[in-house]
Every structure is written in C-alpha cells, then in structure tokens.
Scaffold this motif. Structure first.
Motif, PDB file in Angstrom:
ATOM      1  N   ASN A  79       0.845  -1.210   0.000  1.00 49.82           N
ATOM      2  CA  ASN A  79       0.000   0.000   0.000  1.00 49.82           C
ATOM      3  C   ASN A  79       0.869   1.244   0.000  1.00 49.82           C
ATOM      4  O   ASN A  79       0.604   2.206  -0.727  1.00 49.82           O
ATOM      5  N   GLY A  82       2.473   1.586  -3.430  1.00 49.48           N
ATOM      6  CA  GLY A  82       1.496   2.019  -4.432  1.00 49.48           C
ATOM      7  C   GLY A  82       1.083   3.465  -4.261  1.00 49.48           C
ATOM      8  O   GLY A  82       0.941   4.203  -5.235  1.00 49.48           O
ATOM      9  N   GLU A  91       0.788  -3.054  -8.302  1.00 53.53           N
ATOM     10  CA  GLU A  91      -0.534  -3.678  -8.423  1.00 53.53           C
ATOM     11  C   GLU A  91      -0.416  -5.141  -8.833  1.00 53.53           C
ATOM     12  O   GLU A  91      -1.156  -5.992  -8.342  1.00 53.53           O
ATOM     13  N   ARG A  92       0.513  -5.450  -9.689  1.00 48.91           N
ATOM     14  CA  ARG A  92       0.732  -6.838 -10.108  1.00 48.91           C
ATOM     15  C   ARG A  92       1.169  -7.687  -8.908  1.00 48.91           C
ATOM     16  O   ARG A  92       0.705  -8.804  -8.712  1.00 48.91           O
ATOM     17  N   ALA A  94       0.589  -6.946  -5.716  1.00 47.36           N
ATOM     18  CA  ALA A  94      -0.535  -6.998  -4.777  1.00 47.36           C
ATOM     19  C   ALA A  94      -1.538  -8.075  -5.180  1.00 47.36           C
ATOM     20  O   ALA A  94      -2.088  -8.778  -4.331  1.00 47.36           O
ATOM     21  N   ARG A  95      -1.783  -8.219  -6.467  1.00 45.76           N
ATOM     22  CA  ARG A  95      -2.683  -9.285  -6.933  1.00 45.76           C
ATOM     23  C   ARG A  95      -2.131 -10.654  -6.569  1.00 45.76           C
ATOM     24  O   ARG A  95      -2.869 -11.546  -6.157  1.00 45.76           O
TER      25      ARG A  95
END
Length: 181
Positions: A79, A82, A91-92, A94-95
C-alpha cells in the motif's frame, strides 16, 4: 532502489498515514525485514508475483496467525509503495499477494467460543454472591456479553466516556480506534 532502502519511508508512512499501534508497526517492521531477508537485495521493480508466491509457500507451514501477520505486513508495505512511490509493478505484486489469501481470517483449528446463556447466568449469579465486588463483576460480565467489547476495552473504559442515560459508551479498541457501543 532495493527494498531495504525503502524501510525508513515505510516506517514514516506507518506512523503518519495509518492508524496502526506502535506494537503493530514494530511487528510489521520485523516481518517485513524477514521478507527482505528471504528475497535478498532485490529492487521493487524486480519483485515479481512468483517471488511473492514462493515466499508464501515458504511460510505456509507456520501457524495460521503468523502467516496472516506476515501477509498483513507485506500488504501494508505494498500500500505504501502504491500510494507514495507510484510504481506500476505494485498492483501486479498486490494481486499475487491476494492470491495467497486464506479464506476467513480465523484459524479453522481454533473456532471462536460462544458462551451459552446458561453459562452467563451462572457467572452473573456467582458474581452477585460477593458483597464487595459482586456488582462490579456483574456489570463487567454484562458489558462483555451485551456489547461484544474486548477485555482490554472494558478494562480501559473511562467513566466520562459512558452515557448512562442513552446507555452508550465510546470505547477505544485495537489500533487505537474508537467505536460506540
């Protein structure tokens, strides 16, 4: 920039941009350092979903709560990355971390225990037998049962935060968060 070089900014982020307690921030710092030891001197750009999945596999044999703490620390770091570093890779990653999520947030081996009404009534009856402390103990038992307050919330409840007329109280709970009961 390697991940270790981001730690001071992350610690500042946790202290100023989150509502995490000092103990939680210290736990997250410790767990993130453990993650960084696992991945070695790697840059945020080189951190891949596969690295996250491999790391998760390496910790999956630990206690349920320990794995959740490690995931929460890494999620908080992502977080931060980001929000403040605006790195497109985050984001990649985090997924990939979300893919490691375990259904539910409680240990399936340790389900929550709910007192039966009969047990509560017995506790109240025993509390009322004591002349000096019975009323206090009965009030505490009732508060716990009727409001789902945590033990620490009851112990730290301040009289000026209680409205007897409305039968409400403002309590400070985990993470120094306030709520009305």
């Amino acid at each position: 920039m390697i991940l270790q070089e981001l730690m001071s900014g992350f610690e500042t982020y946790m202290a100023t941009s989150t509502r995490l307690s000092a103990r939680t921030r210290e736990s997250y710092r410790r767990e993130l350092l453990g993650f960084m030891t696992y991945v070695g001197e790697i840059t945020l750009a080189d951190l891949s979903p596969q690295v996250i999945l491999d790391w998760h596999q390496s910790v999956s044999g630990l206690a349920f709560a320990t794995v959740n703490l490690k995931r929460a620390a890494l999620n908080c770091f992502l977080n931060y990355a980001g929000d403040f570093l605006e790195d497109p890779n985050v984001e990649r990653i985090a997924r990939a971390l979300r893919k490691t999520a375990v259904a539910g947030s409680r240990d399936p081996k340790r389900p929550g225990y709910v007192l039966r009404e009969r047990d509560v009534m017995l506790m109240l009856a025993r509390a009322r037998i004591r002349p000096l402390t019975g009323a206090r103990d009965a009030a505490i038992i009732s508060l716990l049962q009727d409001t789902a307050m945590r033990r620490a919330e009851v112990a730290n409840l301040q009289l000026d935060r209680v409205d007897l007329e409305d039968r409400t109280a403002m309590v400070r709970g985990k993470g120094d968060k306030e709520r009305m009961v």
